[in-house]
Write a protein that holds these residues in place. Structure first.
Motif, short mmCIF file in Angstrom:
data_model
loop_
_atom_site.label_atom_id
_atom_site.label_comp_id
_atom_site.label_asym_id
_atom_site.label_seq_id
_atom_site.Cartn_x
_atom_site.Cartn_y
_atom_site.Cartn_z
N LYS A 71 0.81 -1.22 0.00
CA LYS A 71 0.00 0.00 0.00
C LYS A 71 0.85 1.27 0.00
O LYS A 71 0.33 2.37 -0.10
N CYS A 72 2.16 1.09 0.15
CA CYS A 72 3.06 2.24 0.18
C CYS A 72 3.02 2.96 -1.17
O CYS A 72 2.99 2.33 -2.22
N THR A 73 3.09 4.28 -1.13
CA THR A 73 3.01 5.09 -2.36
C THR A 73 4.28 5.89 -2.63
O THR A 73 4.40 6.52 -3.69
N THR A 74 5.21 5.87 -1.72
CA THR A 74 6.43 6.68 -1.89
C THR A 74 7.67 5.79 -1.90
O THR A 74 8.02 5.18 -0.90
N GLU A 75 8.28 5.68 -3.01
CA GLU A 75 9.54 4.96 -3.18
C GLU A 75 9.60 3.67 -2.37
O GLU A 75 10.48 3.45 -1.56
N CYS A 76 8.64 2.83 -2.61
CA CYS A 76 8.62 1.51 -1.97
C CYS A 76 8.80 0.44 -3.05
O CYS A 76 8.19 0.51 -4.13
N LEU A 77 9.62 -0.53 -2.75
CA LEU A 77 9.87 -1.59 -3.73
C LEU A 77 8.61 -2.41 -3.99
O LEU A 77 8.35 -2.83 -5.11
N PHE A 78 7.81 -2.57 -2.95
CA PHE A 78 6.61 -3.39 -3.09
C PHE A 78 5.36 -2.56 -3.39
O PHE A 78 4.25 -3.07 -3.26
N ALA A 79 5.53 -1.32 -3.75
CA ALA A 79 4.36 -0.46 -3.99
C ALA A 79 3.53 -1.03 -5.12
O ALA A 79 4.03 -1.26 -6.23
N GLY A 80 2.25 -1.25 -4.84
CA GLY A 80 1.32 -1.78 -5.85
C GLY A 80 1.53 -3.25 -6.15
O GLY A 80 0.90 -3.79 -7.08
N ALA A 81 2.37 -3.92 -5.37
CA ALA A 81 2.64 -5.35 -5.63
C ALA A 81 1.47 -6.20 -5.16
O ALA A 81 0.73 -5.85 -4.24
N THR A 82 1.27 -7.28 -5.84
CA THR A 82 0.25 -8.25 -5.45
C THR A 82 0.94 -9.54 -4.99
O THR A 82 2.00 -9.91 -5.50
N LEU A 83 0.31 -10.23 -4.07
CA LEU A 83 0.90 -11.43 -3.48
C LEU A 83 0.03 -12.65 -3.78
O LEU A 83 -1.20 -12.58 -3.66
N LYS A 84 0.64 -13.74 -4.20
CA LYS A 84 -0.07 -14.97 -4.50
C LYS A 84 0.66 -16.13 -3.80
O LYS A 84 1.84 -16.36 -4.06
N ASP A 85 -0.07 -16.79 -2.93
CA ASP A 85 0.53 -17.92 -2.22
C ASP A 85 0.71 -19.11 -3.16
O ASP A 85 -0.14 -19.38 -4.02
#
Length: 279
Positions: A71-85
């Motif tokens: 959910k991070c919006t500022t210079e985050c590596l995982f910004a907008g990433a989705t996770l699938k187990d």
């Protein structure tokens, strides 16, 4: 990027692992994270997170932590990433599919041995077969029962040999008994037929007296021979004795009376017969 030995892969993997350590490092029992593969596009990474076995962390708690970071919006590596187990059993270095059955309850990888296999001390991901002549029971190798051999006691030819030998031995014993019975019956029948055909069957020898046999009397004086001639009355005594007028030709010339006594002269007479001993 698909080449795990390339510099690009190593740089991207180190960056992802560093970010995950920030996100998951505060959770109970967290050890490390490993990037398994990378695919081009909007970087698709397959990551394995390692926790201590005694940790009570669940897959849901891990998913929530990564989702908050996305959910991070500022210079985050995982910004907008989705996770699938993904299922840990689908990993390349998971359990051996030939000897084990893989399961991953709450993310804990478990490799259970298939029937006929036992755990080995070399690796948790695979199991081994028991030596020949034994089989697996309760994750232990035990000796095969009598008559069985081979791997996991699958060969029963020894039992077949024992059964066949017992059957043949029983048949041979029965045949021997029948042969003895038949021989005994034949011998009894043969003795019975011989008794029936014998002329002495009806004769009772048990009640008959032993016949008297004439024998020499050695008690005579001078060893004179006894007269053993049987007569009609059954007596062994002579009917006529020399004293009763029987003529004797001892010391006589028989040439003159031979024609008159034809057929009466005893050619076997010996003048000294009375002086001989007979045994």
């Amino acid at each position: 990027m698909a080449d795990t030995t390339s510099k690009e892969f190593k740089a991207t993997a180190d960056e992802i692992v560093s970010e995950l350590k920030k996100v998951l490092g505060g959770q109970e029992g967290y050890i490390t994270s490993t990037v398994q593969s990378l695919r081009q596009g909007s970087v698709v990474a397959e990551v394995e997170n390692v926790y201590d076995l005694s940790s009570k962390i669940t897959a849901k708690e891990i998913d929530n932590a990564v989702a908050e970071e996305a959910k991070c919006t500022t210079e985050c590596l995982f910004a907008g990433a989705t996770l699938k187990d993904t299922n840990p059993c689908d990993a390349e270095n998971a359990c051996d599919w030939l000897t084990t059955t893989c399961s991953a309850p709450d993310g804990v990888l478990s490799c259970d041995c298939k029937p006929g296999y036992v755990k080995t001390d070399f690796t948790y991901a695979s199991c081994s077969v028991c030596p020949s002549g034994s089989k697996a029971e309760n994750n232990e190798c035990v000796n095969c029962p009598f008559g069985y051999s081979g791997v996991n006691c699958d060969e029963s030819y020894l039992l077949a040999v024992v059964v066949i030998a017992c059957v043949l031995g029983g048949l041979l014993l029965i045949l021997l008994i029948v042969l003895i019975v038949v021989c005994c019956r034949k011998s009894k029948k043969g003795s019975g037929s011989l008794a029936k055909g014998s002329p002495y069957v009806d004769m009772d020898f048990g009640n008959q007296a032993v016949p008297k046999i004439p024998r020499a009397n050695a008690s005579n004086k001078g060893w004179e021979p006894a007269n053993l001639e049987l007569v009609e009355s059954g007596s062994t005594r002579a009917l006529v004795t020399p004293s009763n007028g029987m003529k004797q030709y001892r010391d006589q010339n028989l040439s003159g009376i031979a024609y008159r006594t034809h057929g009466q002269v005893n050619p076997y007479y010996q003048h000294n017969e009375e002086q001989q001993r007979r045994y």
